[in-house]
Design an enzyme around this catalytic site. Structure first.
Site, PDB file in Angstrom:
ATOM      1  N   SER A  10      20.064  -0.095  -9.441  1.00 31.62           N
ATOM      2  CA  SER A  10      20.742   1.172  -9.743  1.00 31.62           C
ATOM      3  C   SER A  10      20.191   1.780 -11.028  1.00 31.62           C
ATOM      4  CB  SER A  10      22.249   0.938  -9.875  1.00 31.62           C
ATOM      5  OG  SER A  10      22.805   0.461  -8.665  1.00 31.62           O
ATOM      6  N   ARG A  23      24.729   3.524 -18.332  1.00 33.10           N
ATOM      7  CA  ARG A  23      25.822   2.733 -17.752  1.00 33.10           C
ATOM      8  C   ARG A  23      26.972   3.632 -17.308  1.00 33.10           C
ATOM      9  NH1 ARG A  23      25.636  -2.951 -18.457  1.00 33.10           N
ATOM     10  NH2 ARG A  23      27.340  -3.881 -17.274  1.00 33.10           N
ATOM     11  N   HIS A  65      25.904   5.103 -14.076  1.00 35.10           N
ATOM     12  CA  HIS A  65      26.004   4.082 -13.025  1.00 35.10           C
ATOM     13  C   HIS A  65      27.447   3.921 -12.549  1.00 35.10           C
ATOM     14  CE1 HIS A  65      26.827  -0.158 -11.837  1.00 35.10           C
ATOM     15  NE2 HIS A  65      25.842   0.107 -10.999  1.00 35.10           N
TER      16      HIS A  65
END
Length: 219
Positions: A12, A35, A38
């Site tokens: 990812s 992050r 994500h």
């Protein structure tokens, strides 16, 4: 000891790296933003996450010193608990769980946040849900002892923009998500990214110390 990174997370991150386009983030800032993207699959956060000068360095130092972490709600606490346990084991509290009932005219989360600030003014504060809690925290500032970091990422329509604007006016180290977006997963993603950065920094420091010790032990 390196943290385990699931292959799906690595894949990812690789997709995000390919698709994010140009940006001016430092490597540490990008680790945080990546992050968040994500956790949300939303590239708009690239333009919403704001870092005050020195915020990440402050956070890393505080995490390594096992400073308490205070979240506004249980969902944020649950979102970071595993990473906290795997790294520095900081005391972890949810503000809403610290009080049985709200003060007159306040929400329970707001009341709990005020109680936590009274007990742990130098903590890391992570707000992903309750703008009233963020407003209450900002109203306490500035003080002689201020939070190591405030993560301000409440989501919604009522008092959200106002709470983030109030945070922006404080001198406290902060990572803020501008606009109406945010939420518990976003706030948790920011703190988890900081925990990874702090843990990796600690590992590099120990590794460098070991190398120096090895060099110094020779004839």
């Amino acid at each position: 000891m390196p943290l385990f990174t699931h292959p799906i997370l690595q894949q990812s991150f690789a997709i995000i790296d390919r698709e994010i386009g140009e940006h001016s983030f430092t490597p540490d800032e990008y680790a945080v933003v990546r992050r968040v993207i994500h956790s949300t699959a939303d590239f708009e956060f690239k333009d919403l996450v704001r870092f005050s000068p020195g915020a990440i360095e402050n956070a890393i130092a505080a995490l390594q010193q096992q400073i308490p972490i205070v979240t506004d709600v249980s969902m944020v606490k649950q979102g970071v608990a595993t990473m906290v346990t795997q790294t520095f084991g900081n005391p972890l509290l949810s503000a809403v769980d610290q009080v049985a009932e709200a003060l007159p005219g306040k929400t329970r989360t707001e009341t709990g946040m005020l109680q936590c600030f009274k007990e742990f003014p130098e903590a890391i504060y992570v707000i992903g849900n309750a703008p009233t809690a963020l407003l209450a925290l900002c109203a306490c500032l500035p003080t002689l002892r201020q939070p190591a970091l405030i993560i301000g990422a409440p989501v919604g329509f009522i008092s959200v923009l106002e709470s983030k604007a109030a945070l922006a006016q404080t001198p406290v180290p902060q990572i803020r998500v501008d606009g109406r977006k945010g939420g518990s997963p976003v706030a948790a993603a920011i703190l988890n990214a900081l925990l990874v950065l702090a843990w990796e920094r600690e590992g590099r420091k120990k590794e460098a110390g070991g190398r120096r010790q090895g060099l110094g032990s020779g004839d």
